[in-house]
Design an enzyme around this catalytic site. Sequence first.
Site, PDB file in Angstrom:
ATOM      1  N   ASP A  43      35.787  38.640  40.762  1.00 29.88           N
ATOM      2  CA  ASP A  43      36.128  37.860  39.565  1.00 29.88           C
ATOM      3  C   ASP A  43      37.648  37.743  39.428  1.00 29.88           C
ATOM      4  O   ASP A  43      38.142  37.047  38.534  1.00 29.88           O
ATOM      5  CB  ASP A  43      35.473  38.431  38.304  1.00 29.88           C
ATOM      6  N   SER A  44      38.387  38.364  40.346  1.00 27.51           N
ATOM      7  CA  SER A  44      39.833  38.113  40.442  1.00 27.51           C
ATOM      8  C   SER A  44      40.098  36.622  40.653  1.00 27.51           C
ATOM      9  O   SER A  44      41.215  36.148  40.408  1.00 27.51           O
ATOM     10  CB  SER A  44      40.441  38.924  41.597  1.00 27.51           C
ATOM     11  N   ASP A  82      30.651  39.474  42.637  1.00 22.60           N
ATOM     12  CA  ASP A  82      31.069  40.287  41.497  1.00 22.60           C
ATOM     13  C   ASP A  82      30.335  39.832  40.227  1.00 22.60           C
ATOM     14  O   ASP A  82      30.334  38.633  39.915  1.00 22.60           O
ATOM     15  CB  ASP A  82      32.568  40.052  41.285  1.00 22.60           C
ATOM     16  N   LYS A 110      28.546  43.566  42.898  1.00 22.59           N
ATOM     17  CA  LYS A 110      29.435  44.652  42.475  1.00 22.59           C
ATOM     18  C   LYS A 110      29.559  44.625  40.965  1.00 22.59           C
ATOM     19  O   LYS A 110      29.566  43.555  40.361  1.00 22.59           O
ATOM     20  CB  LYS A 110      30.823  44.483  43.119  1.00 22.59           C
ATOM     21  N   GLU A 112      31.618  46.786  37.543  1.00 24.12           N
ATOM     22  CA  GLU A 112      32.693  47.717  37.181  1.00 24.12           C
ATOM     23  C   GLU A 112      32.202  48.786  36.210  1.00 24.12           C
ATOM     24  O   GLU A 112      31.464  48.487  35.269  1.00 24.12           O
ATOM     25  CB  GLU A 112      33.841  46.951  36.495  1.00 24.12           C
ATOM     26  N   GLU A 174      39.963  51.565  42.609  1.00 22.21           N
ATOM     27  CA  GLU A 174      41.128  50.698  42.381  1.00 22.21           C
ATOM     28  C   GLU A 174      42.270  51.456  41.704  1.00 22.21           C
ATOM     29  O   GLU A 174      42.084  52.088  40.655  1.00 22.21           O
ATOM     30  CB  GLU A 174      40.723  49.484  41.531  1.00 22.21           C
TER      31      GLU A 174
HETATM   32  O1  KIV Z   1      37.653  41.007  41.539  1.00 21.91           O
HETATM   33  C1  KIV Z   1      38.140  41.574  42.525  1.00 21.91           C
HETATM   34  O2  KIV Z   1      38.762  40.960  43.400  1.00 21.91           O
HETATM   35  C2  KIV Z   1      37.957  43.009  42.634  1.00 21.91           C
HETATM   36  C3  KIV Z   1      38.835  43.724  43.611  1.00 21.91           C
HETATM   37  C4  KIV Z   1      40.192  43.866  43.032  1.00 21.91           C
HETATM   38  C5  KIV Z   1      38.264  45.005  44.023  1.00 21.91           C
HETATM   39  O3  KIV Z   1      37.182  43.568  41.935  1.00 21.91           O
END
Ligand code: KIV
Length: 248
Positions: A43-44, A82, A110, A112, A174
């Site tokens: 989600d970056s 994500d 993934k 968090e 992270e």
């Molecule tokens: O969203 C993302 O790119 C991430 C990485 C920073 C691990 O979660």
Amino acid sequence: MKHSAESLRQMKSTTPIPMLTAYTAPIARSLEKVGIPVLLVGDSVGMVEMGFDSTRHVTLEHMEYHVGAVRRGAPNTHIIGDLPYDSDRDPETALRSAQRLLEAGADSVKLEGPKYDVIRHLVSSGIAVVGHTGLTPQTATSFKQVGRDQQDAARVVEEAERIAEAGAFMIVLEHIPDALADTITRTVPVPTIGIGAGSACDGQVLVINDAIGMGEKWPPFSRQYAYVGKAIEDAAAEYAHQVRARTF
Ligand code: KIV
């Protein structure tokens, strides 16, 4: 050969895992071509590609769009999708969200933070899950390193252990001290993937825009392996010059 969650898990302590984020088909194609075994559609994307100031603005629809693009670019690579902010707020919501990312092309998802019930529910529903602890941008109030004092370090270790116990096949660590990442890597039975967490982890993930130098500033822990932003500026300036001089 496309990696499964299980084949990635088996790389623990034996084969270092290079992971990169990807958001678009051409980048995914290049990363598959050089054999990057696992891509994270993070989600970056909201911050490095969409111009938002936080990942919290990213929606499930955004993620489906980008997961689909990366799958079309890298049909033979393991893709982690994500779960964006709030799409994993409870086990049932997370299951529906995860299923949508899998339908869009992800192999695993993934999420968090210490959402042990959510992880258990996804895993018991047959979905491979990657955990994420240390700095967790969806809820963080700053981008400072975490786990620096003894109490916070103990919290991060416990979180990593419980994420693994809940059934995650891999854990992203992270922006935590290298020594703490080393301890966690020796403690948990699944691969740790560091980002700003030193080289003792079982692998590393970098945000592709940071790694290729596309953007204005990059986190201090991310090396730049190229300066693509500068190459784009040079090419565009040369193009504009040729058009203005009628030499195109
Ligand atoms: O969203 C993302 O790119 C991430 C990485 C920073 C691990 O979660």
